[in-house]
Design a protein around this motif. Structure first.
Motif, PDB file in Angstrom:
ATOM      1  N   GLN A 384     -32.637 -53.857 -54.523  1.00  0.00           N
ATOM      2  CA  GLN A 384     -32.522 -54.538 -53.238  1.00  0.00           C
ATOM      3  C   GLN A 384     -32.442 -53.555 -52.081  1.00  0.00           C
ATOM      4  O   GLN A 384     -32.379 -53.955 -50.920  1.00  0.00           O
ATOM      5  N   GLN A 385     -32.454 -52.244 -52.414  1.00  0.00           N
ATOM      6  CA  GLN A 385     -32.354 -51.227 -51.375  1.00  0.00           C
ATOM      7  C   GLN A 385     -33.640 -51.164 -50.555  1.00  0.00           C
ATOM      8  O   GLN A 385     -34.745 -51.330 -51.058  1.00  0.00           O
ATOM      9  N   LYS A 386     -33.485 -50.924 -49.255  1.00  0.00           N
ATOM     10  CA  LYS A 386     -34.615 -50.743 -48.358  1.00  0.00           C
ATOM     11  C   LYS A 386     -34.758 -49.256 -48.030  1.00  0.00           C
ATOM     12  O   LYS A 386     -33.764 -48.521 -47.971  1.00  0.00           O
ATOM     13  N   PHE A 387     -35.979 -48.839 -47.796  1.00  0.00           N
ATOM     14  CA  PHE A 387     -36.262 -47.425 -47.538  1.00  0.00           C
ATOM     15  C   PHE A 387     -37.037 -47.275 -46.238  1.00  0.00           C
ATOM     16  O   PHE A 387     -37.856 -48.123 -45.875  1.00  0.00           O
ATOM     17  N   ARG A 388     -36.780 -46.158 -45.585  1.00  0.00           N
ATOM     18  CA  ARG A 388     -37.571 -45.845 -44.403  1.00  0.00           C
ATOM     19  C   ARG A 388     -38.924 -45.247 -44.785  1.00  0.00           C
ATOM     20  O   ARG A 388     -39.918 -45.437 -44.084  1.00  0.00           O
ATOM     21  N   VAL A 389     -38.937 -44.523 -45.903  1.00  0.00           N
ATOM     22  CA  VAL A 389     -40.171 -43.915 -46.399  1.00  0.00           C
ATOM     23  C   VAL A 389     -40.242 -44.098 -47.916  1.00  0.00           C
ATOM     24  O   VAL A 389     -39.254 -43.894 -48.617  1.00  0.00           O
ATOM     25  N   ILE A 390     -41.429 -44.471 -48.403  1.00  0.00           N
ATOM     26  CA  ILE A 390     -41.746 -44.450 -49.832  1.00  0.00           C
ATOM     27  C   ILE A 390     -42.955 -43.543 -49.993  1.00  0.00           C
ATOM     28  O   ILE A 390     -43.979 -43.730 -49.333  1.00  0.00           O
ATOM     29  N   GLN A 391     -42.832 -42.551 -50.858  1.00  0.00           N
ATOM     30  CA  GLN A 391     -43.883 -41.538 -50.993  1.00  0.00           C
ATOM     31  C   GLN A 391     -44.360 -41.423 -52.437  1.00  0.00           C
ATOM     32  O   GLN A 391     -43.559 -41.443 -53.378  1.00  0.00           O
ATOM     33  N   ALA A 392     -45.682 -41.306 -52.605  1.00  0.00           N
ATOM     34  CA  ALA A 392     -46.294 -41.018 -53.916  1.00  0.00           C
ATOM     35  C   ALA A 392     -47.396 -39.999 -53.689  1.00  0.00           C
ATOM     36  O   ALA A 392     -48.402 -40.311 -53.064  1.00  0.00           O
ATOM     37  N   SER A 393     -47.209 -38.786 -54.175  1.00  0.00           N
ATOM     38  CA  SER A 393     -48.157 -37.704 -53.928  1.00  0.00           C
ATOM     39  C   SER A 393     -48.882 -37.302 -55.206  1.00  0.00           C
ATOM     40  O   SER A 393     -48.274 -36.746 -56.125  1.00  0.00           O
ATOM     41  N   LEU A 394     -50.161 -37.641 -55.280  1.00  0.00           N
ATOM     42  CA  LEU A 394     -51.007 -37.195 -56.383  1.00  0.00           C
ATOM     43  C   LEU A 394     -50.409 -37.521 -57.747  1.00  0.00           C
ATOM     44  O   LEU A 394     -50.269 -36.664 -58.617  1.00  0.00           O
ATOM     45  N   ILE A 395     -50.044 -38.788 -57.914  1.00  0.00           N
ATOM     46  CA  ILE A 395     -49.503 -39.219 -59.202  1.00  0.00           C
ATOM     47  C   ILE A 395     -50.681 -39.480 -60.131  1.00  0.00           C
ATOM     48  O   ILE A 395     -51.221 -40.571 -60.217  1.00  0.00           O
ATOM     49  N   ASP A 396     -51.116 -38.440 -60.807  1.00  0.00           N
ATOM     50  CA  ASP A 396     -52.256 -38.573 -61.727  1.00  0.00           C
ATOM     51  C   ASP A 396     -52.075 -37.658 -62.928  1.00  0.00           C
ATOM     52  O   ASP A 396     -52.939 -36.865 -63.259  1.00  0.00           O
ATOM     53  N   THR A 397     -50.943 -37.783 -63.579  1.00  0.00           N
ATOM     54  CA  THR A 397     -50.715 -36.970 -64.764  1.00  0.00           C
ATOM     55  C   THR A 397     -51.595 -37.405 -65.926  1.00  0.00           C
ATOM     56  O   THR A 397     -51.692 -36.715 -66.922  1.00  0.00           O
TER      57      THR A 397
END
Length: 505
Positions: A384-397
């Motif tokens: 239920q937490q809110k975020f100011r930023v959500i980041q996903a950088s090159l998730i391609d393992t």
């Protein structure tokens, strides 16, 4: 070979135990070889194991059909002990051969016989395993339903046995232990008909395999891969190697070298920095920076286009999908984000960060950081937490799961439904940022983010988006609300300073 009295029938529980152990070992071997091929080849080829495993089992069943004399009632127990022992010995032989064959996919005729050889090596241990299962089911005097129940029970144990083994040891050691399990099945078959010769041979094989497993597990230089992804592996810099059901993770020795930047700006020069390299399945890598003066040494992270979001939304709660070696966590802490929630699918990476290697990053001991072992989309759907930023950088393992199908761990992230979840978890001023390789992937990324915005009732997606590129990497920033003129000015300012290119914004 000794032959028991033709009138002697196998003792039921020893016989059923032997079948249980062999079928458990068969399923475990299949999953283990799939994991091996995920390292030495590409994941699409790893599941060749499923086809060749079925081929080997079928060949074994045909062998039983063609040689009924070997499996007549008086010889059944001894023959099953022989076949189970052959299976146990074929497992490490097949494993070693797979380590030695440098499989490559090239548009040349040589590839055809190479694939045939590789497939034959994969199928090798499943032929005697198929003989055991087929003969036990069709030649045993025991009720078929009971025999089949133990067959299924063993298979049900074999699949979950693999994650438990790989959490505790290396792949090579796990293979040897599973082979020892099969040898134990051979001993049980021999015991079922009181065949002293095959009981002794099977027991020696089991003990020898356990001893070999112990020796292999005591060193990083045992039965390990020497070829991976079509090239020779250099293990001289490997300091630690960890396995689990969906990855092999190697940690390199600490060294001072130019900082690794995925999308470094043209006006930036990567400094020399102390770092390790974490390599996943011999292809996907992530740096682990060990700054000598703490986060102040990591100002160069602002030169990577993956971190451009911090110029728009410094501070506030932040969720990072895929923590890797913690570089995104370090960048977030430098820009005042608190709390910083790192969500990681691969437990081995979290173990590295929470251990001695991670202590050098300054991340796990920071009170603002919380590391979560979970699938990101699932976690963000529940919290239920809110975020100011959500980041996903090159998730391609390309991390193939252990589910027995060609499923990749990150498949669910690049979808409209995932973007809908990301936007729902943002606060009113929040943004989600995702970095991908500058190719057709960028177009698809924009398309799915646009679709998610339109599904939320936004009249136009364009005002919510910014697109920034540097070299081979493009970063998409999507706001829950339309981005402001100040956001656009901040992007142009950092692009001019670092040498990025603003494509949209």
């Amino acid at each position: 070979m000794s032959e028991p009295d033709d009138r002697r029938e196998p003792e039921a529980w020893w016989f059923l135990l032997g079948l249980f152990l062999v079928t458990a070992a068969s399923l475990a071997v299949e999953v283990l070889i799939t994991r091996l091929l995920s390292v030495v080849t590409w994941y699409s080829l790893a599941f060749l194991v499923l086809a060749m495993g079925m081929f080997g089992l079928t060949a074994g069943a045909v062998r039983v059909y063609l040689t009924p004399e070997d499996y007549r009632p008086g010889r059944l127990g001894a023959s099953l002990a022989r076949d189970a022992r052959r299976f146990a010995l074929a497992v490490p032989v097949s494993y070693v051969l797979l380590l030695l064959v440098p499989l490559r996919v090239e548009p040349v005729a040589t590839t055809v016989p190479l694939f045939l050889l590789f497939g034959a090596i994969v199928a090798l241990p499943f032929v005697p395993a198929g003989q055991v299962v087929s003969a036990a089911l069709t030649k045993s005097p025991l009720p078929t339903g009971r025999v089949y129940a133990f067959d299924l029970a063993g298979a049900a144990l074999g699949a979950p046995l693999v994650p438990e083994l790989l959490e505790r040891t290396s792949l090579g050691t796990a293979v040897l232990l599973v082979a020892a399990l099969a040898a134990g099945g051979a001993a049980a078959f021999a015991r079922s008909v009181s065949d002293a010769v095959w009981l002794r041979r099977s027991t020696i094989a089991a003990l020898g395999l356990v001893l070999a497993a112990g020796l292999n597990g005591s060193s990083l230089h045992g039965l390990v891969t020497v070829w991976a992804k079509g090239r020779a592996e250099d293990r001289s810099q490997v300091e630690a190697e960890l396995w689990n059901s969906h990855s092999r993770v190697q940690v390199s020795k600490l060294g001072r070298m130019p900082a690794s930047l995925w999308g470094g700006g043209k006006k930036c020069s990567p400094p020399l920095v102390r770092q390790r390299t974490i390599m996943i399945d011999a292809d996907a890598s992530t740096p682990l920076y060990a700054p000598e003066r703490g986060l102040d040494d990591l100002g160069f992270l602002d030169c990577d286009v993956t971190n451009v979001v911090h110029q728009l939304r410094p501070g506030g709660a932040m969720a990072i999908i895929g923590v890797g070696g913690s570089r995104d966590l370090q960048a977030a802490l430098r820009h005042g984000h608190d709390p910083v929630v790192g969500i990681e699918l691969n437990r081995r990476l979290l173990e590295i960060l929470e251990g001695p290697y991670g202590a050098q990053t300054g991340v796990p001991t920071n009170p603002a950081v919380r590391l979560v072992h979970d699938e990101a989309r699932s976690y963000l759907s529940r919290t239920q937490q809110k975020f100011r930023v959500i980041q996903a950088s090159l998730i391609d393992t390309w991390a193939a799961t252990g589910a027995g199908a060609h499923a990749l761990g990150e498949n669910g992230l690049y979808t409209v439904e995932a973007w809908r979840t990301f936007l729902d978890r943002l606060d009113d001023d929040g943004v989600a940022t995702m970095s991908r390789w500058s190719s057709g992937e960028t177009v698809r990324l924009v398309a799915v983010a646009s679709a998610a915005l339109l599904e939320r009732g936004e009249p136009r997606a364009r005002p919510h988006m910014a697109l920034v590129q540097s070299g081979a990497v493009t970063t998409l920033i999507v706001g829950k609300r339309p981005l402001t003129a100040a956001d656009g000015e901040a992007l142009r300012r950092v692009a001019d300073d670092k040498g990025f290119v603003v494509l949209l914004g």
